[in-house]
Write an enzyme that holds these catalytic residues in place. Sequence first.
Site, PDB file in Angstrom:
ATOM      1  N   ASP A 252       0.805  -1.229   0.000  1.00 39.24           N
ATOM      2  CA  ASP A 252       0.000   0.000   0.000  1.00 39.24           C
ATOM      3  C   ASP A 252       0.837   1.277   0.000  1.00 39.24           C
ATOM      4  O   ASP A 252       0.417   2.316   0.526  1.00 39.24           O
ATOM      5  CB  ASP A 252      -0.969   0.016   1.205  1.00 39.24           C
ATOM      6  CG  ASP A 252      -1.897  -1.180   1.203  1.00 39.24           C
ATOM      7  OD1 ASP A 252      -2.225  -1.659   0.113  1.00 39.24           O
ATOM      8  OD2 ASP A 252      -2.295  -1.629   2.297  1.00 39.24           O
TER       9      ASP A 252
ATOM     10  N   LYS B  68       1.856   2.197  -5.078  1.00 41.12           N
ATOM     11  CA  LYS B  68       2.420   1.676  -6.335  1.00 41.12           C
ATOM     12  C   LYS B  68       1.494   1.928  -7.528  1.00 41.12           C
ATOM     13  O   LYS B  68       1.959   2.287  -8.603  1.00 41.12           O
ATOM     14  CB  LYS B  68       2.647   0.153  -6.209  1.00 41.12           C
ATOM     15  CG  LYS B  68       3.634  -0.216  -5.109  1.00 41.12           C
ATOM     16  CD  LYS B  68       3.698  -1.715  -4.913  1.00 41.12           C
ATOM     17  CE  LYS B  68       2.444  -2.343  -4.346  1.00 41.12           C
ATOM     18  NZ  LYS B  68       2.112  -1.990  -2.956  1.00 41.12           N
TER      19      LYS B  68
ATOM     20  N   GLY C 102      -4.427  -4.213  -3.874  1.00 39.06           N
ATOM     21  CA  GLY C 102      -5.439  -3.190  -4.131  1.00 39.06           C
ATOM     22  C   GLY C 102      -4.687  -1.938  -4.526  1.00 39.06           C
ATOM     23  O   GLY C 102      -4.085  -1.290  -3.673  1.00 39.06           O
ATOM     24  N   HIS C 103      -4.661  -1.645  -5.820  1.00 43.54           N
ATOM     25  CA  HIS C 103      -3.866  -0.517  -6.325  1.00 43.54           C
ATOM     26  C   HIS C 103      -4.804   0.596  -6.759  1.00 43.54           C
ATOM     27  O   HIS C 103      -5.629   0.415  -7.658  1.00 43.54           O
ATOM     28  CB  HIS C 103      -2.980  -0.986  -7.485  1.00 43.54           C
ATOM     29  CG  HIS C 103      -1.926  -1.982  -7.056  1.00 43.54           C
ATOM     30  ND1 HIS C 103      -0.993  -2.508  -7.913  1.00 43.54           N
ATOM     31  CD2 HIS C 103      -1.651  -2.514  -5.831  1.00 43.54           C
ATOM     32  CE1 HIS C 103      -0.205  -3.332  -7.241  1.00 43.54           C
ATOM     33  NE2 HIS C 103      -0.583  -3.362  -5.981  1.00 43.54           N
TER      34      HIS C 103
ATOM     35  N   GLN D 269       2.087  -5.974  -3.193  1.00 42.43           N
ATOM     36  CA  GLN D 269       2.548  -6.102  -1.798  1.00 42.43           C
ATOM     37  C   GLN D 269       3.846  -5.291  -1.610  1.00 42.43           C
ATOM     38  O   GLN D 269       4.034  -4.314  -2.307  1.00 42.43           O
ATOM     39  CB  GLN D 269       2.728  -7.567  -1.392  1.00 42.43           C
ATOM     40  CG  GLN D 269       1.427  -8.367  -1.286  1.00 42.43           C
ATOM     41  CD  GLN D 269       0.873  -8.808  -2.617  1.00 42.43           C
ATOM     42  OE1 GLN D 269       1.548  -9.453  -3.402  1.00 42.43           O
ATOM     43  NE2 GLN D 269      -0.361  -8.482  -2.888  1.00 42.43           N
TER      44      GLN D 269
HETATM   45  P1  GDP Z   1      -0.734   0.391  -3.540  1.00 43.27           P
HETATM   46  O1  GDP Z   1      -1.342  -0.894  -3.088  1.00 43.27           O
HETATM   47  O2  GDP Z   1       0.733   0.434  -3.298  1.00 43.27           O
HETATM   48  O3  GDP Z   1      -1.081   0.733  -4.962  1.00 43.27           O
HETATM   49  O4  GDP Z   1      -1.376   1.511  -2.622  1.00 43.27           O
HETATM   50  P2  GDP Z   1      -2.945   1.659  -2.228  1.00 43.27           P
HETATM   51  O5  GDP Z   1      -3.692   2.111  -3.419  1.00 43.27           O
HETATM   52  O6  GDP Z   1      -3.414   0.448  -1.526  1.00 43.27           O
HETATM   53  O7  GDP Z   1      -2.850   2.759  -1.098  1.00 43.27           O
HETATM   54  C1  GDP Z   1      -2.314   4.010  -1.343  1.00 43.27           C
HETATM   55  C2  GDP Z   1      -3.391   5.069  -1.008  1.00 43.27           C
HETATM   56  O8  GDP Z   1      -2.766   6.322  -0.898  1.00 43.27           O
HETATM   57  C3  GDP Z   1      -4.454   5.222  -2.076  1.00 43.27           C
HETATM   58  O9  GDP Z   1      -5.649   5.574  -1.469  1.00 43.27           O
HETATM   59  C4  GDP Z   1      -3.914   6.368  -2.928  1.00 43.27           C
HETATM   60  O10 GDP Z   1      -4.930   7.076  -3.607  1.00 43.27           O
HETATM   61  C5  GDP Z   1      -3.261   7.221  -1.886  1.00 43.27           C
HETATM   62  N1  GDP Z   1      -2.085   7.990  -2.330  1.00 43.27           N
HETATM   63  C6  GDP Z   1      -1.109   7.634  -3.198  1.00 43.27           C
HETATM   64  N2  GDP Z   1      -0.145   8.577  -3.232  1.00 43.27           N
HETATM   65  C7  GDP Z   1      -0.523   9.541  -2.374  1.00 43.27           C
HETATM   66  C8  GDP Z   1       0.074  10.771  -1.929  1.00 43.27           C
HETATM   67  O11 GDP Z   1       1.158  11.156  -2.327  1.00 43.27           O
HETATM   68  N3  GDP Z   1      -0.609  11.486  -0.979  1.00 43.27           N
HETATM   69  C9  GDP Z   1      -1.822  11.080  -0.494  1.00 43.27           C
HETATM   70  N4  GDP Z   1      -2.401  11.846   0.422  1.00 43.27           N
HETATM   71  N5  GDP Z   1      -2.395   9.939  -0.879  1.00 43.27           N
HETATM   72  C10 GDP Z   1      -1.743   9.170  -1.793  1.00 43.27           C
HETATM   73  P1  IMO Z   2      -0.835  -4.132  -2.283  1.00 42.19           P
HETATM   74  O1  IMO Z   2      -0.386  -4.670  -3.623  1.00 42.19           O
HETATM   75  C1  IMO Z   2      -0.972  -4.577   2.047  1.00 42.19           C
HETATM   76  C2  IMO Z   2      -1.008  -8.667   3.633  1.00 42.19           C
HETATM   77  C3  IMO Z   2      -2.269  -9.153   4.300  1.00 42.19           C
HETATM   78  C4  IMO Z   2      -1.680 -10.124   5.300  1.00 42.19           C
HETATM   79  C5  IMO Z   2      -0.528 -10.746   4.529  1.00 42.19           C
HETATM   80  C6  IMO Z   2      -0.854 -12.076   3.887  1.00 42.19           C
HETATM   81  O2  IMO Z   2      -2.126  -3.413  -2.330  1.00 42.19           O
HETATM   82  O3  IMO Z   2       0.259  -3.371  -1.647  1.00 42.19           O
HETATM   83  P2  IMO Z   2      -2.344 -12.746   1.786  1.00 42.19           P
HETATM   84  O4  IMO Z   2      -3.782 -12.476   1.483  1.00 42.19           O
HETATM   85  O5  IMO Z   2      -1.400 -12.212   0.777  1.00 42.19           O
HETATM   86  O6  IMO Z   2      -2.091 -14.201   2.069  1.00 42.19           O
HETATM   87  O7  IMO Z   2      -2.076 -11.985   3.182  1.00 42.19           O
HETATM   88  O8  IMO Z   2      -0.178  -9.813   3.526  1.00 42.19           O
HETATM   89  N1  IMO Z   2      -1.193  -8.144   2.244  1.00 42.19           N
HETATM   90  C7  IMO Z   2      -1.149  -6.848   1.922  1.00 42.19           C
HETATM   91  N2  IMO Z   2      -0.995  -5.759   2.697  1.00 42.19           N
HETATM   92  N3  IMO Z   2      -1.047  -4.447   0.709  1.00 42.19           N
HETATM   93  C8  IMO Z   2      -1.173  -5.535  -0.082  1.00 42.19           C
HETATM   94  O9  IMO Z   2      -1.120  -5.467  -1.425  1.00 42.19           O
HETATM   95  C9  IMO Z   2      -1.278  -6.802   0.521  1.00 42.19           C
HETATM   96  N4  IMO Z   2      -1.421  -8.067   0.059  1.00 42.19           N
HETATM   97  C10 IMO Z   2      -1.362  -8.869   1.119  1.00 42.19           C
HETATM   98  O10 IMO Z   2      -2.952  -8.095   4.910  1.00 42.19           O
HETATM   99  O11 IMO Z   2      -1.131  -9.413   6.389  1.00 42.19           O
HETATM  100 MG    MG Z   3      -2.867  -1.589  -1.825  1.00 42.86          MG
END
Ligand code: GDP
Ligand code: IMO
Ligand code: MG
Length: 420
Positions: free
Chosen positions: A12, A15, A39-40, A221
Amino acid sequence: MVDVILGLQWGDEGKGKIVDYFAPGYQVIARFQGGPNAGHTLYVNGTKIVLHQIPSGVFHESTVNLIGNGVVLDAVTLKKESQKVAEHGIDVRKNLFIAERTHLILPTHRALDKASELAKGNEKIGSTLKGIGPAYMDKTGRNGLRVGDLLDKNFTTQYIKLRMKHQRLLDSMNFQEDITAWEEEFFEAVEFMRELKVVNGEYFVNDKLSKGAKVLAEGAQGSMLDVDFGTFPFVTSSSTISAGVCSGLGIAPQKIRDVLGVSKAYCTRVGSGPFPTELENETGEELRKLGSEFGATTGRPRRCGWIDLVALRFACMINGVTKIVMTKADVLDSFEQLQVCEQYKVNGQLTAEVPYQMLKSKIEPIYTALPGWKTDITAVKSYADAPAKMKEYIDHISKYLGVEISYVSNGPGRDQIISA
Ligand code: GDP
Ligand code: IMO
Ligand code: MG
């Protein structure tokens, strides 16, 4: 030439946004591991979209997207997601390719994930319950079904055979839930998948490379969730690090040029497991509130804390990170003082290395305090206009890591990124 974008923390890091930002410079965007546990989040024309299975380049007309062999694929999620992107005018039948060696997540894998978590009680991993672990277990255990098998007329028979094996396991764990509805959805989604472009992923990507195409490998991840180097056993089941790009796509290591490591300006983790800099106090709450730190896949509140440079330097080392993208810097805008963890005290001993077992040793983070910048940076467009104290924070971290922080993201929007 291949560049990689991957997460350096516990996932998270942002990416999805970063891949979407860089995608126009590439012809192919390829996921190399993980599955719908990812979840991107992206913003397309101001609308928030969360992608779980489809690569984050999908909204750019000039790119094609590949789901590589290292991924585990949930047909149901893919079908739903394809319908979601179709609402934005994107037809995945045209710009999405799937490697035939990609393993399928079956309905019974989801059931096994749930049963295994229930059986663990207080020691549960906190998995996303998407069937990731069981699907990878069937891959390495040499039982799994792959996307290429969908073309086989005996696919249903193969499924039933494997299902019987899984049922015995589920029975032994006393798992009672009826999964017929999941199975119905699955077979409907299998029909949908038959309309998609299934390719030999390794020839597909290497042919493109030999013709001069630029490929962007999108990690899911983060490094601290890597099955080898993460906080085992609280990890995911795939190789989330740059080495995973080679086995997850079928490309040679010398094809990789840049490894862009994405890190938040602080730290979060969702699910159980060690997190040395976790703040279970008002500051942690503040980070969660300001950063909207709730899981993009499961909606769970993310655990929050200060940036952990010990873990980050470890991640830079195992990935060969050439550039860092620091995200969510704006979340720190209002803090008077910031802390960066530069050492761990493990059983009374100071160390700047990640220990073998983070779980059983008592880890105390040792911090250096830096002043906050107390300025709203969300509208800043150039590094020259960024507050001096923010630059101090960036420089300090970059110096510790020995890697340049090349970009700073200052908001979730597509245009909120500063080249440092
Ligand atoms: P990912 O799994 O690495 O793609 O990240 P996620 O989408 O799960 O979580 C990142 C969250 O931060 C999302 O809600 C994005 O919209 C938000 N986000 C990404 N970059 C920034 C930033 O520079 N500032 C803020 N405030 N939010 C951001
Ligand atoms: P993105 O790509 C954050 C965590 C789960 C759990 C552990 C194992 O959005 O960054 P799993 O379902 O993979 O067997 O769970 O890994 N986890 C993540 N945490 N971002 C993710 O993906 C994750 N994918 C798995 O919460 O702790
Ligand atoms: Mg994510």
